[in-house]
Design an enzyme around this catalytic site. Structure first.
Site, mmCIF file in Angstrom:
data_model
loop_
_atom_site.group_PDB
_atom_site.id
_atom_site.type_symbol
_atom_site.label_atom_id
_atom_site.label_comp_id
_atom_site.label_asym_id
_atom_site.label_seq_id
_atom_site.Cartn_x
_atom_site.Cartn_y
_atom_site.Cartn_z
ATOM 1 N N GLY A 7 0.861 -1.179 0.000
ATOM 2 C CA GLY A 7 0.000 0.000 0.000
ATOM 3 C C GLY A 7 0.899 1.231 0.000
ATOM 4 C CB ALA A 8 2.585 3.087 -2.556
ATOM 5 C CB VAL A 11 -0.821 4.904 6.132
ATOM 6 C CG1 VAL A 11 -0.199 4.181 7.322
ATOM 7 C CG2 VAL A 11 -1.995 5.751 6.592
ATOM 8 C CG ASP A 32 -0.504 1.184 -4.385
ATOM 9 O OD1 ASP A 32 -0.638 1.557 -3.203
ATOM 10 O OD2 ASP A 32 -1.433 1.240 -5.224
ATOM 11 N NE ARG A 82 -12.208 6.608 10.788
ATOM 12 C CZ ARG A 82 -12.614 6.990 11.975
ATOM 13 N NH1 ARG A 82 -13.914 7.122 12.236
ATOM 14 N NH2 ARG A 82 -11.762 7.230 12.947
ATOM 15 C CG HIS A 175 -7.414 1.631 16.017
ATOM 16 N ND1 HIS A 175 -6.916 2.734 16.675
ATOM 17 C CD2 HIS A 175 -7.407 1.958 14.689
ATOM 18 C CE1 HIS A 175 -6.621 3.679 15.790
ATOM 19 N NE2 HIS A 175 -6.926 3.243 14.585
HETATM 20 C C1 LMR Z 1 -6.439 6.485 12.644
HETATM 21 O O1 LMR Z 1 -6.765 6.293 13.818
HETATM 22 O O2 LMR Z 1 -5.915 7.536 12.269
HETATM 23 C C2 LMR Z 1 -6.700 5.423 11.616
HETATM 24 O O3 LMR Z 1 -7.274 4.303 12.199
HETATM 25 C C3 LMR Z 1 -7.538 5.913 10.482
HETATM 26 C C4 LMR Z 1 -8.947 6.312 10.861
HETATM 27 O O4 LMR Z 1 -9.856 6.040 10.068
HETATM 28 O O5 LMR Z 1 -9.156 6.927 11.897
#
Ligand code: LMR
Length: 308
Positions: A7-8, A11, A32, A82, A175
């Protein structure tokens, strides 16, 4: 040491750049799916080397996993980010298939690699990579805790008007908005944070940390990259230099914290074998309840993957 970053996008390219300019490894392969993007970004990073002085070679390829052969570590950042109004979980339909396909190539060309997942929804994509690879759990890790604690530490440094370097912190859970920052394990130059900031201010910082990714999505219309890319690079560094750093990492729990059916962030010792040890903190009842709530949320999203 050879590291592949798949993934380029923002991030992945940031991670490759940090790996290069900090000379963490000799060779970084950037992959990529979009023709020319990885080649271009790798070339750009390489052309910066005489200016900022590093030896690391960066090489870009379009979908050519043969070039990634025998990587020691593979960082997977592939998938879509997102947009405002979305949760990370909304990405599961698209990103699960991508992470599966990438992981199959990792298994084929680098069967001894340690995988670091960055794609979202993070905990469930770590599950996907673990399922697909069949690697032992110590070699399939999710990057989120270092990022989430970095946000928490940065907000605390700002509020206390001190260097971010002085803030040490730990955080558990998924997360997402149910992540569990731990004030009891947060210090400022060795001083418990609770002695330096009042409870209301600390709670406001914890709540801001939980939605830290969303704050950036709202501001930029897409998700963050500098801190996530650097956080993934820090994990790579701990592994390739066998630093045995104590950091929060997403891993499959096998009984720790009374949980054995979920992928969650927990403190670990990170070294040459990936996770060398999971550290089990003695949580109080309030912290344990928050950890269980986070588990419940991640399990619900894991079930979406299981039904696919
Ligand atoms: C973040 O926390 O920055 C990543 O997981 C991307 C996101 O969609 O928040």
């Amino acid at each position: 040491m050879k590291v592949t970053v798949v993934g380029a996008g923002n991030v992945g390219a940031t991670c490759a750049d940090v790996l290069a300019y900090r000379e963490i490894v000799n060779e970084v392969v950037l992959v990529d799916i979009k023709e020319g993007v990885a080649e271009g970004k790798a070339l750009d990073i390489f052309q910066k080397s005489p200016i900022t002085c590093y030896d690391t070679r960066t090489v870009g390829v379009t979908n050519d996993y043969a070039r990634t052969k025998d990587s020691d570590v593979v960082v997977i950042t592939s998938g879509i980010p997102r947009k405002p109004g979305m949760s990370r979980d909304d990405l599961i339909e698209t990103n699960a298939g991508i992470v599966k396909m990438v992981t199959e190539n990792v298994v084929k060309y680098s069967p001894n690699a340690i995988i670091i997942i960055v794609s979202n929804p993070l905990d469930v994509m770590t599950y996907q990579a673990h399922l697909t690879s069949g690697f032992p759990r110590n070699r399939v890790l999710g990057m989120a805790g270092i990022l989430d604690t970095a946000r928490y530490r940065a907000f605390l440094a700002e509020a206390l008007e001190v260097s971010p370097k002085e803030i040490q912190a730990m955080l558990l859970g998924g997360h997402g908005d149910t992540m569990v920052p731990l004030p009891r394990y947060t210090t400022v130059g060795g001083i418990p944070v609770t002695e330096l900031i009042d409870a209301d201010k600390l709670n406001a910082i914890i709540e801001r940390t939980k939605v830290g990714g969303g704050e950036l999505v709202k501001l930029m219309g897409t998700s963050a990259w500098y801190a996530p890319g650097a956080a993934a690079a820090q994990m790579v560094e701990a592994i390739v230099k066998d630093q045995r750093r104590v950091v929060p990492v997403c891993i499959k729990l096998e009984g720790e914290y009374g949980i054995d059916d979920c992928y969650l962030g927990v403190p670990v010792v990170l070294g040459k074998n990936g996770v060398e040890k999971v550290i089990e903190l003695k949580l109080n009842s309030e912290e344990m309840a928050l950890m269980q709530e986070s588990r419940k949320h991640v399990r619900e999203v894991m079930e979406v993957l299981e039904k696919k």
